[in-house]
Design a protein around this motif. Structure first.
Motif, PDB file in Angstrom:
ATOM      1  N   PHE A 142       0.674  -1.221   0.018  1.00  0.00           N
ATOM      2  CA  PHE A 142       0.046  -0.004  -0.068  1.00  0.00           C
ATOM      3  C   PHE A 142       0.763   1.323  -0.007  1.00  0.00           C
ATOM      4  O   PHE A 142       0.784   2.162  -0.727  1.00  0.00           O
ATOM      5  CB  PHE A 142      -0.968  -0.041   1.084  1.00  0.00           C
ATOM      6  N   PHE A 143       1.866   1.375   0.674  1.00  0.00           N
ATOM      7  CA  PHE A 143       2.876   2.557   0.953  1.00  0.00           C
ATOM      8  C   PHE A 143       3.740   2.553  -0.296  1.00  0.00           C
ATOM      9  O   PHE A 143       4.138   3.921  -0.681  1.00  0.00           O
ATOM     10  CB  PHE A 143       3.510   2.517   2.173  1.00  0.00           C
ATOM     11  N   ALA A 144       4.031   1.613  -0.715  1.00  0.00           N
ATOM     12  CA  ALA A 144       4.720   1.526  -2.178  1.00  0.00           C
ATOM     13  C   ALA A 144       4.139   2.279  -3.235  1.00  0.00           C
ATOM     14  O   ALA A 144       4.565   3.159  -3.870  1.00  0.00           O
ATOM     15  CB  ALA A 144       5.363   0.218  -2.377  1.00  0.00           C
ATOM     16  N   ALA A 145       2.605   2.106  -3.262  1.00  0.00           N
ATOM     17  CA  ALA A 145       1.910   2.684  -4.356  1.00  0.00           C
ATOM     18  C   ALA A 145       1.686   4.021  -3.947  1.00  0.00           C
ATOM     19  O   ALA A 145       1.734   4.811  -4.778  1.00  0.00           O
ATOM     20  CB  ALA A 145       0.651   1.676  -4.232  1.00  0.00           C
ATOM     21  N   LEU A 148      -4.561   3.532  -3.042  1.00  0.00           N
ATOM     22  CA  LEU A 148      -5.336   2.306  -3.184  1.00  0.00           C
ATOM     23  C   LEU A 148      -6.525   1.990  -2.053  1.00  0.00           C
ATOM     24  O   LEU A 148      -6.137   2.359  -0.932  1.00  0.00           O
ATOM     25  CB  LEU A 148      -4.446   1.016  -3.165  1.00  0.00           C
ATOM     26  N   ALA A 149      -7.532   1.779  -2.410  1.00  0.00           N
ATOM     27  CA  ALA A 149      -8.384   0.745  -1.519  1.00  0.00           C
ATOM     28  C   ALA A 149      -8.901  -0.409  -2.046  1.00  0.00           C
ATOM     29  O   ALA A 149      -8.829  -0.522  -3.293  1.00  0.00           O
ATOM     30  CB  ALA A 149      -9.768   1.927  -1.259  1.00  0.00           C
ATOM     31  N   ALA A 150      -9.295  -1.160  -1.072  1.00  0.00           N
ATOM     32  CA  ALA A 150      -9.893  -2.322  -1.338  1.00  0.00           C
ATOM     33  C   ALA A 150     -11.426  -1.937  -1.365  1.00  0.00           C
ATOM     34  O   ALA A 150     -11.757  -1.835  -0.689  1.00  0.00           O
ATOM     35  CB  ALA A 150      -9.554  -3.425  -0.346  1.00  0.00           C
ATOM     36  N   VAL A 151     -12.137  -2.435  -2.566  1.00  0.00           N
ATOM     37  CA  VAL A 151     -13.504  -2.288  -2.904  1.00  0.00           C
ATOM     38  C   VAL A 151     -14.097  -3.647  -2.695  1.00  0.00           C
ATOM     39  O   VAL A 151     -13.797  -4.393  -3.409  1.00  0.00           O
ATOM     40  CB  VAL A 151     -13.474  -1.538  -4.146  1.00  0.00           C
ATOM     41  N   ILE A 179      -9.381   1.687   3.284  1.00  0.00           N
ATOM     42  CA  ILE A 179      -8.020   2.065   3.261  1.00  0.00           C
ATOM     43  C   ILE A 179      -7.462   2.224   4.405  1.00  0.00           C
ATOM     44  O   ILE A 179      -7.790   2.573   5.520  1.00  0.00           O
ATOM     45  CB  ILE A 179      -8.178   3.677   2.651  1.00  0.00           C
ATOM     46  N   PRO A 180      -6.112   1.467   4.443  1.00  0.00           N
ATOM     47  CA  PRO A 180      -5.558   0.691   3.165  1.00  0.00           C
ATOM     48  C   PRO A 180      -6.283  -0.523   3.219  1.00  0.00           C
ATOM     49  O   PRO A 180      -7.112  -1.012   3.839  1.00  0.00           O
ATOM     50  CB  PRO A 180      -3.920   0.475   3.991  1.00  0.00           C
ATOM     51  N   PRO A 181      -6.105  -1.256   1.871  1.00  0.00           N
ATOM     52  CA  PRO A 181      -6.499  -2.313   1.549  1.00  0.00           C
ATOM     53  C   PRO A 181      -6.665  -3.401   2.474  1.00  0.00           C
ATOM     54  O   PRO A 181      -5.531  -3.528   3.038  1.00  0.00           O
ATOM     55  CB  PRO A 181      -6.010  -2.764   0.295  1.00  0.00           C
ATOM     56  N   ARG A 182      -7.517  -4.301   2.706  1.00  0.00           N
ATOM     57  CA  ARG A 182      -7.450  -5.641   3.428  1.00  0.00           C
ATOM     58  C   ARG A 182      -8.078  -6.530   2.694  1.00  0.00           C
ATOM     59  O   ARG A 182      -8.918  -6.349   1.677  1.00  0.00           O
ATOM     60  CB  ARG A 182      -8.094  -5.202   4.765  1.00  0.00           C
ATOM     61  N   PRO A 183      -7.648  -7.811   3.025  1.00  0.00           N
ATOM     62  CA  PRO A 183      -8.000  -8.976   2.183  1.00  0.00           C
ATOM     63  C   PRO A 183      -9.570  -9.432   2.582  1.00  0.00           C
ATOM     64  O   PRO A 183     -10.072 -10.151   1.966  1.00  0.00           O
ATOM     65  CB  PRO A 183      -6.961 -10.121   2.449  1.00  0.00           C
ATOM     66  N   VAL A 235     -11.200  12.716   5.847  1.00  0.00           N
ATOM     67  CA  VAL A 235     -11.604  13.210   4.554  1.00  0.00           C
ATOM     68  C   VAL A 235     -12.461  12.527   3.653  1.00  0.00           C
ATOM     69  O   VAL A 235     -12.083  11.217   3.742  1.00  0.00           O
ATOM     70  CB  VAL A 235     -10.630  13.774   3.819  1.00  0.00           C
ATOM     71  N   GLU A 236     -13.979  12.847   3.256  1.00  0.00           N
ATOM     72  CA  GLU A 236     -14.457  11.575   2.166  1.00  0.00           C
ATOM     73  C   GLU A 236     -14.053  11.857   1.007  1.00  0.00           C
ATOM     74  O   GLU A 236     -14.340  13.030   0.388  1.00  0.00           O
ATOM     75  CB  GLU A 236     -15.994  11.965   2.481  1.00  0.00           C
ATOM     76  N   LEU A 237     -13.250  11.121   0.171  1.00  0.00           N
ATOM     77  CA  LEU A 237     -12.952  11.240  -1.008  1.00  0.00           C
ATOM     78  C   LEU A 237     -13.940  11.272  -1.928  1.00  0.00           C
ATOM     79  O   LEU A 237     -15.001  10.890  -1.559  1.00  0.00           O
ATOM     80  CB  LEU A 237     -11.745  10.108  -1.412  1.00  0.00           C
ATOM     81  N   ASP A 238     -13.724  11.759  -3.202  1.00  0.00           N
ATOM     82  CA  ASP A 238     -14.843  11.927  -4.120  1.00  0.00           C
ATOM     83  C   ASP A 238     -15.532  10.336  -4.614  1.00  0.00           C
ATOM     84  O   ASP A 238     -16.381  10.160  -4.848  1.00  0.00           O
ATOM     85  CB  ASP A 238     -14.363  12.629  -5.477  1.00  0.00           C
ATOM     86  N   SER A 239     -14.692   9.341  -4.176  1.00  0.00           N
ATOM     87  CA  SER A 239     -15.368   8.018  -4.376  1.00  0.00           C
ATOM     88  C   SER A 239     -16.056   7.451  -3.298  1.00  0.00           C
ATOM     89  O   SER A 239     -16.753   6.544  -3.351  1.00  0.00           O
ATOM     90  CB  SER A 239     -14.091   7.063  -4.422  1.00  0.00           C
ATOM     91  N   GLY A 240     -16.069   8.205  -2.025  1.00  0.00           N
ATOM     92  CA  GLY A 240     -16.821   7.851  -1.170  1.00  0.00           C
ATOM     93  C   GLY A 240     -16.248   7.124  -0.055  1.00  0.00           C
ATOM     94  O   GLY A 240     -16.432   7.118   1.207  1.00  0.00           O
ATOM     95  N   ALA A 241     -14.853   6.800  -0.053  1.00  0.00           N
ATOM     96  CA  ALA A 241     -13.860   6.369   0.616  1.00  0.00           C
ATOM     97  C   ALA A 241     -13.712   7.233   1.748  1.00  0.00           C
ATOM     98  O   ALA A 241     -13.577   8.606   1.366  1.00  0.00           O
ATOM     99  CB  ALA A 241     -12.868   5.867  -0.086  1.00  0.00           C
ATOM    100  N   ARG A 242     -13.256   7.107   3.025  1.00  0.00           N
ATOM    101  CA  ARG A 242     -12.773   7.849   3.966  1.00  0.00           C
ATOM    102  C   ARG A 242     -11.511   7.512   4.404  1.00  0.00           C
ATOM    103  O   ARG A 242     -11.009   6.568   4.668  1.00  0.00           O
ATOM    104  CB  ARG A 242     -13.811   7.980   5.217  1.00  0.00           C
TER     105      ARG A 242
END
Length: 158
Positions: free
Chosen positions: A28-31, A38-41, A50-54, A99-106
């Motif tokens: 995640f931090f390399a990206a 990145l987020a896991a959707v 955020i950060p992505p989880r399995p 912050v709520e990103l424009d995708s809806g992720a926080r």
């Protein structure tokens, strides 16, 4: 046939987890250091992690994909930190926001403006920078190369 343009999917077993996977903190931090947040959707409920989880913490689903997120959004709440960890005492007070990103992720992060200049609904953009000496002093050895993320206000004419 492999579709190399598809975003990576969450690992299904421990053996599937690699150090460079976007579903690990190093991946995640390399990206993020490359400017890709990145987020896991979750395909089952639509949650953004955020950060992505399995696995999805909202519904428990395991059908997740790593997807790039917008770097802009709106402040939904904020506070002033007056008693920081000892390594960051010289920075206090500073402002932290959700912050709520424009995708809806926080995402939670520091605002680069004083508390008095922050506002709910303020448009912001995510930026990254290398950690300063005081941030390195409190980082674990494996975190020393991870970028620091902050939110900068976006001018009305941007």
């Amino acid at each position: 046939m492999t579709d190399d343009t598809s975003p990576p999917t969450a690992p299904r077993t421990a053996a599937d987890v690699t150090a460079d996977s976007p579903f690990t903190l190093p991946g995640f931090f390399a990206a993020l250091a490359d400017g890709d947040l990145l987020a896991a959707v979750c395909r089952d409920c639509g949650a953004h992690l955020i950060p992505p989880r399995p696995a999805c913490y909202a519904c428990g689903g395991r059908t997740l994909r790593a997807e790039s997120q917008p770097l802009t959004g709106d402040v939904i709440t904020y506070t002033e930190v007056r008693t920081p960890p000892p390594a960051l005492e010289a920075r206090a007070p500073y402002t932290v926001a959700i912050v709520e990103l424009d995708s809806g992720a926080r995402l939670t992060g520091r605002l680069t403006v004083p508390h008095a200049d922050a506002a709910i609904g303020m448009r912001v953009r995510l930026t990254t920078r290398p950690p300063d000496d005081d941030e390195l002093a409190m980082a674990l050895d494996n975190e020393r190369d991870w970028p620091i993320h902050e939110f900068d206000p976006i001018a009305a004419d941007d």
